[in-house]
Structure formats: C-alpha cells, structure tokens
Design an enzyme around this catalytic site. Structure first.
Site, PDB file in Angstrom:
ATOM      1  N   CYS A 166       9.776 -28.445  40.600  1.00 34.45           N
ATOM      2  CA  CYS A 166      11.204 -28.314  40.892  1.00 34.45           C
ATOM      3  C   CYS A 166      11.561 -29.108  42.142  1.00 34.45           C
ATOM      4  O   CYS A 166      11.274 -28.674  43.266  1.00 34.45           O
ATOM      5  CB  CYS A 166      11.553 -26.838  41.085  1.00 34.45           C
ATOM      6  SG  CYS A 166      13.251 -26.594  41.609  1.00 34.45           S
ATOM      7  N   CYS A 216      14.078 -27.367  44.457  1.00 28.73           N
ATOM      8  CA  CYS A 216      13.518 -26.288  45.289  1.00 28.73           C
ATOM      9  C   CYS A 216      12.683 -26.845  46.432  1.00 28.73           C
ATOM     10  O   CYS A 216      12.698 -26.293  47.532  1.00 28.73           O
ATOM     11  CB  CYS A 216      12.611 -25.374  44.466  1.00 28.73           C
ATOM     12  SG  CYS A 216      13.194 -25.004  42.815  1.00 28.73           S
ATOM     13  N   ASP A 217      11.920 -27.912  46.180  1.00 33.91           N
ATOM     14  CA  ASP A 217      10.852 -28.283  47.126  1.00 33.91           C
ATOM     15  C   ASP A 217      11.006 -29.641  47.806  1.00 33.91           C
ATOM     16  O   ASP A 217      10.193 -29.981  48.667  1.00 33.91           O
ATOM     17  CB  ASP A 217       9.496 -28.240  46.389  1.00 33.91           C
ATOM     18  CG  ASP A 217       9.162 -26.834  45.913  1.00 33.91           C
ATOM     19  OD1 ASP A 217       9.633 -25.884  46.582  1.00 33.91           O
ATOM     20  OD2 ASP A 217       8.492 -26.676  44.893  1.00 33.91           O
TER      21      ASP A 217
END
Ligand code: NAP
Length: 311
Positions: free
Chosen positions: A135, A138-139
């Site tokens: 992701c 997200c990261d």
C-alpha cells in the site's frame, strides 16, 4: 426472534456501498456488514483518475469512499462491523454467522472484493511492514528520500510507482517481462518521470536484512542470473512494494456458490446460482475490475434483489 433484513450486503467497498445506496433509496431494510474499514481497495488508493466526475481537487480513494458511505447512511442503510465466519445461503432466509452475532436476511449481496497477491519471494513474511508493503498510500511517507522498488507491470504497479516517486529518491519498477501491461497513458507518464527506473525480465526471489529490509536478490528470468541489490550504506534500508494483482476474498463461499478460479460467477443481473444471492464488484468473475464497474454491479445487484423480494 432475530430480525430478518430484506437485504444484507457483505462488504463496504464501492460495490457494497452502492448496493446500500440503491437498496436504501428503494426503502429496503438493508444492513451492510464490513469487517474492516470502508472502501476495500480504494481505501488504500491515492489517486482515482477515471471514476466519472471524480475530478475534485485532491480527490483520493478515501475521500471518494467517505462520500459513498455518507450517501448510503443518508438513505437509511444500517451498518455493522463484524467478521463473518460462516454462511448458510440456501432457502428463503439466509444466515450469516459472525463473531458478534448471527444475521438473517431474505437476500444477500456478496461484495467482499479481493486482496493483494504476495510477491512470492523468500523471507517475504518476515519483512512485511519492515520494508515490504502493498500500500503506497499507507507507507510512502516512510520512504521519504529513500530508494524504493516496485514489483509488477500493470496499472497498479505503474500508478503507485509514480505516486511513490513523490516521496522516494529513486523508484525502480521490477517487471517479469520487457513490456509493461499498464495502459498507454499511464506508461507515458512513467517514462517521462525522471525518478522512475526499470529492471526488465526480472523477479525478486529473496528479501534480506537484519531487522529491516536492506537487500533483495533479483533473478533475470531470461538468463537465470542472480543479482544482489543492497541499500545505500547511508540509508541502511529500502522499500519493496508489491502490486502484482489480487486474490478474491471468497473462501467463505467455497462449495456454496458457483465460482471460477475463486471468483463468483453471476449472470448479467448479478444473480449467482443460489436464488436470492447476488454478487457485485471485484469478487465477480469478470474482465474489468474498476471502481466504476464495482459501483455499477452494486446498483444492479440491489435493484435485482428488490425485484426478487417483490416476487
Ligand atoms: P494486473 O493488471 O493483473 O497486473 C499485474 C501485473 O503483475 C502484471 O504486469 C503481471 O505481469 C505482474 N505479475 C503477476 N504475477 C506476478 C508474479 N508472480 N511475479 C511478478 N509479476 C507478476 O493487476 P493490477 O495492476 O493490480 O490491476 C488490476 C485491475 O485493476 C486491472 O484491470 C487494472 O486495469 C485495474 N486498475 C486500474 C487503474 C486505473 O485505471 N487507474 C489503477 C489500478 C488498477 P505480466 O504483465 O507479465 O502478466
């Protein structure tokens, strides 16, 4: 006696939420069951470029899905967060058994979506969350000014690589062939991006490092040659993002609903082979998995569930 809903929608991604909007507007007593956060895959998608009308400045997957959730609630769709463990779909009343309770309904729409495929390299499990990610939204910020590798050659891999290039110092796409599968318009953007590099005909066979990922072994599929790639000494780590497609979330329905390679088979009206049970979105066996096709499936499934109830 337990409440019997007109319709239970399993999954709150674009397909499930659209089904909730349509069912709610039709005044059906509808419950949406979701085990995690709303949105399914688009909850972790940074940019939605091709959903008609989604050209609002700063539109992201989560912002689009938040409006869908609001809209479903506005039309009276009820919500419950639970993990469904087993289902009984035969007969007039369908039973969904979860951790928190048992849910009954006259009709069910399965909209459970799909999840990312693992990269398939040695030590993958050990480094998920410690360098390996699925992701970018997200990261990506963890890799500000670091080097990052992306596995895959489809729309997801190339779009997410472009997104990652806003954070990382250098992004290398590792693809098992020498041509990308991604749409031409996406490829053009990628080839014009100076931070993006390509490692063709290659697969990642091993991930390594002490605590954090700092080494990958890449195999050239044509020559068989193995190359070790180490993180820059000053960095001490790098990121490896996998975007090589998806597996359907259909284990719950195995042997209960007709499937094809793990995807649920429906007719054009989203009916499965079980009367009163419909499927919508990425969980269906179909050729185009997009937000727009998921939403369309959800609308059709809810409308057909309503017709089934009328009969
Ligand atoms: P995809 O189109 O199935 O692409 C998967 C990519 O991963 C392919 O390039 C494939 O290589 C590679 N791959 C598969 N298995 C592999 C393995 N074991 N090891 C190494 N590489 C492997 O998946 P996707 O990119 O996630 O897209 C899924 C669907 O969503 C598609 O229909 C796509 O069009 C759509 N999508 C659209 C957008 C958009 O339009 N904005 C964004 C994201 C996704 P090969 O090419 O050699 O098969």
């Amino acid at each position: 006696m337990d409440k019997i809903y007109d319709l239970i929608v399993l999954g709150a991604g674009p397909a499930g939420l659209t089904a909730g909007i349509y069912a709610g507007r039709s005044r059906l007593d509808v419950l949406i069951l979701e085990k995690g956060q709303d949105g399914g895959q688009i909850a972790i998608t940074e940019e939605i470029e091709n959903y008609p009308g989604a050209m609002v400045e700063g539109e992201s997957g989560p912002s689009l899905v938040a409006r869908m959730t609001k809209q479903a609630e506005k039309f009276g769709a009820q919500r419950q967060s639970d993990v469904i463990k087993s289902v009984e779909l035969e007969g007039d009343i369908k039973k969904l058994i979860g951790n928190k309770g048992t849910y009954l309904a006259k009709t069910v729409i399965i909209a459970t979506g799909a999840f990312p495929k693992p990269i398939g390299c040695e030590n993958e499990g050990k480094f998920v969350g410690k360098g390996i990610s699925f992701c970018a939204t997200c990261d990506a910020n963890f890799f500000e000014d670091f080097e990052v590798f992306v596995v895959g050659g489809g729309d997801s891999a190339v779009e997410e690589a472009i997104y990652l290039s806003k954070f990382a110092r250098k992004v290398t796409i590792i693809h098992r062939r020498d041509q990308l599968r991604a749409a031409k318009s996406i490829q053009e953007k990628a080839f014009a991006n100076e931070k993006l590099h390509f490692l063709w005909d290659s697969v990642v066979v091993r991930a390594d490092g002490e605590e954090l990922l700092d080494t990958i072994v890449v195999k050239n599929v044509k020559t068989g040659e193995l190359t070790e790639i180490h993180a820059d000494e000053e960095d001490g780590l790098f990121g490896l993002f996998g975007f090589i497609g998806y597996n359907p979330n259909s284990a719950l329905f195995e042997g209960k609903v007709e499937m094809e390679r793990g995807y649920i088979v429906t007719d054009v009206d989203m009916r499965t082979n079980i009367p009163g049970v419909f499927a919508a979105g990425d969980i269906r066996a179909k050729s185009l998995r997009q937000v727009v096709t998921a939403a369309a499936d959800g609308a059709i499934a809810a409308t057909m569930a309503e017709r089934y109830l009328e009969q």
